[in-house]
Design a protein around this motif. Sequence first.
Motif, PDB file in Angstrom:
ATOM      1  N   TRP A  53     -15.331 -21.170  -0.400  1.00 51.80           N
ATOM      2  CA  TRP A  53     -15.610 -22.547  -0.783  1.00 51.80           C
ATOM      3  C   TRP A  53     -15.477 -22.667  -2.302  1.00 51.80           C
ATOM      4  O   TRP A  53     -16.068 -21.910  -3.051  1.00 51.80           O
ATOM      5  N   VAL A  54     -14.673 -23.635  -2.750  1.00 55.37           N
ATOM      6  CA  VAL A  54     -14.476 -23.885  -4.169  1.00 55.37           C
ATOM      7  C   VAL A  54     -14.671 -25.382  -4.403  1.00 55.37           C
ATOM      8  O   VAL A  54     -14.035 -26.206  -3.746  1.00 55.37           O
ATOM      9  N   GLY A  55     -15.564 -25.712  -5.298  1.00 54.24           N
ATOM     10  CA  GLY A  55     -15.808 -27.114  -5.619  1.00 54.24           C
ATOM     11  C   GLY A  55     -16.339 -27.917  -4.439  1.00 54.24           C
ATOM     12  O   GLY A  55     -16.062 -29.100  -4.309  1.00 54.24           O
ATOM     13  N   GLY A  56     -17.082 -27.280  -3.556  1.00 55.76           N
ATOM     14  CA  GLY A  56     -17.668 -27.976  -2.415  1.00 55.76           C
ATOM     15  C   GLY A  56     -16.719 -28.179  -1.249  1.00 55.76           C
ATOM     16  O   GLY A  56     -17.060 -28.862  -0.288  1.00 55.76           O
ATOM     17  N   LYS A  57     -15.513 -27.597  -1.314  1.00 52.07           N
ATOM     18  CA  LYS A  57     -14.541 -27.739  -0.224  1.00 52.07           C
ATOM     19  C   LYS A  57     -14.007 -26.362   0.177  1.00 52.07           C
ATOM     20  O   LYS A  57     -13.805 -25.507  -0.676  1.00 52.07           O
ATOM     21  N   PRO A  58     -13.759 -26.161   1.478  1.00 48.24           N
ATOM     22  CA  PRO A  58     -13.246 -24.860   1.908  1.00 48.24           C
ATOM     23  C   PRO A  58     -11.765 -24.704   1.585  1.00 48.24           C
ATOM     24  O   PRO A  58     -10.993 -25.645   1.677  1.00 48.24           O
ATOM     25  N   GLU A  59     -11.393 -23.479   1.181  1.00 48.61           N
ATOM     26  CA  GLU A  59      -9.982 -23.161   0.997  1.00 48.61           C
ATOM     27  C   GLU A  59      -9.392 -22.780   2.348  1.00 48.61           C
ATOM     28  O   GLU A  59     -10.074 -22.816   3.369  1.00 48.61           O
ATOM     29  N   LYS A  60      -8.134 -22.368   2.368  1.00 48.86           N
ATOM     30  CA  LYS A  60      -7.472 -21.992   3.606  1.00 48.86           C
ATOM     31  C   LYS A  60      -8.219 -20.846   4.284  1.00 48.86           C
ATOM     32  O   LYS A  60      -8.511 -19.823   3.664  1.00 48.86           O
ATOM     33  N   PRO A  61      -8.544 -20.994   5.578  1.00 49.88           N
ATOM     34  CA  PRO A  61      -9.282 -19.940   6.276  1.00 49.88           C
ATOM     35  C   PRO A  61      -8.424 -18.700   6.512  1.00 49.88           C
ATOM     36  O   PRO A  61      -7.208 -18.783   6.656  1.00 49.88           O
TER      37      PRO A  61
END
Length: 70
Positions: A53-61
């Motif tokens: 999670w970066v900046g409150g959003k998930p990156e590519k799983p």
Amino acid sequence: MASNAAVPFWRAAGMTYITYSNICANLVRNCLKEPHRSEALSREKVHFVSSKWVGGKPEKPTVRSDTPEH
């Protein structure tokens, strides 16, 4: 003063219950005859997805398939 009489042997040996349980499960799987052993070993595989999670959003799983060590 606490008594060590009530302490489970796995705790006295410095193990967690999960570690003790995994050791017992591996012993049982290895004692099985074929084809039951192969079936049990195939169920031992673990699959999971992890995301950073970066900046409150998930990156590519990321999908992982790991097997526990023996």
